[in-house]
Each structure stands twice: as C-alpha cells, then as structure tokens.
Design an enzyme around this catalytic site. Structure first.
Site: not given
Length: 186
Positions: A145-147
């Site tokens: 997960l990464h924004q």
C-alpha cells in the site's frame, strides 16, 4: 526546363537536415534515467518489495523524507512531477482496508504534512492524491500500500505525458529529498 537551380551543385551538397542534432519542429526531452524502469518491465522489483527495503536504508539512499511510527514518506523513484511523494505503512499490506486505525491515521497525518511542506518549498498550486490498489487499478507496486502526493502547478503539464509518456523534471531526486527533509517539521 530549368528551375533556376544548378543540379550538378545540388548533388554535391548535403542538406543540413541530414545531420544529427539539427533543430527541427520537434522538441526532445531526454530522460535516460527512465531506461532502468523501462528495461525492468512493468514490475521492476520482483524479488524484493521496494517499500519494505527503503526503511532499511539510509534516508538518502532510500529517498526517505520523513519517518513516522507506523508509516513513512519517500520520494517516488519515477515521479510524475518534482516532489512526487509516497506515503507507505511499514507493514507489507496491499490494500487500504488491511491498514490498522493507527496506520490510517498516520498515513493521513503524513499526507497533510507532506502537502504543507510541498506547498512551502515548491509553491505548488494544487495536488493529486491517490492510491492505486491492485495491478488492474494501475498500481506499479501492487503488493505494498502507498499513497501518492503529486504536487501540481498551472504550467506543469502539456501534451508530452499523455502522448509521449515523457515528463520534464527540473530537479534531481537527491536535491528534492534534501529540500523536503530539511523543511519537514520535527
């Protein structure tokens, strides 16, 4: 019938348009640093998750701007714009619904600080924020997960990113990382 030109002389003259590097109607943006990404294929890190590996490196080598308790902020190695940040949990999870309430809160808080720091240091006028979850949704690294925090300016885009998949970036990653890390509140 003569066209007013000496055809014998024309045969021995090479037009300047035949030489490499002569300007023409096209402008070229040379981005040789992207060749590593292109040659690696769609998923450049098969053996090791880059977002699990980054925190094990020095901040400079990992392009890390700030470290939190459950998440951290780093520069995108293949940015859409100068200052393109990623906010990642330390845990290797693939989707937002797998994040703990503490991770969600810290990802949000780090995103807010990242926006403030980018606005202060680069005078950006807006942002694109987002999470692509899963390969089908466009995630380049779909296992972690990464924004994205992509700073935007009114003059930052033209047709190159859409047509030629080319982006002109005016700053080196190391310089951007240093500027943002220095401005990050402690």
């Amino acid at each position: 019938m003569s066209n007013g030109r000496d055809t014998d002389a024309d045969a021995s003259v090479t037009g300047s348009d035949a030489f490499a590097g002569v300007p023409d109607e096209f402008q070229r943006l040379w981005t040789p640093h992207r060749m590593a990404y292109i040659q690696a294929g769609r998923e450049p890190h098969h053996e090791e998750c880059p977002f699990c590996a980054a925190p094990e490196k020095s901040d400079e080598d990992g392009l890390i701007v700030a470290r939190g308790r459950t998440a951290y902020v780093l520069l995108n190695l293949f940015p859409y714009n100068s200052g393109h940040l990623l906010v990642c949990p330390y845990r290797h999870i693939s989707t937002y619904d797998q994040a703990t309430p503490d991770e969600v809160a810290e990802i949000g808080a780090l995103t807010q600080v990242g926006m403030r720091v980018l606005r202060e240091t680069s005078r950006c006028e807006g942002f694109n924020l987002g999470m692509n979850q899963g390969a089908v949704a466009g995630a380049g690294v779909d296992g972690h997960l990464h924004q994205h925090i992509v700073p935007r300016w009114s003059s930052d885009a033209n047709f190159f990113p859409i047509i030629a998949k080319t982006k002109a970036l005016p700053q080196l990653l190391g310089d951007v990382r240093h500027t943002l890390a220095e401005a990050w509140p402690r």
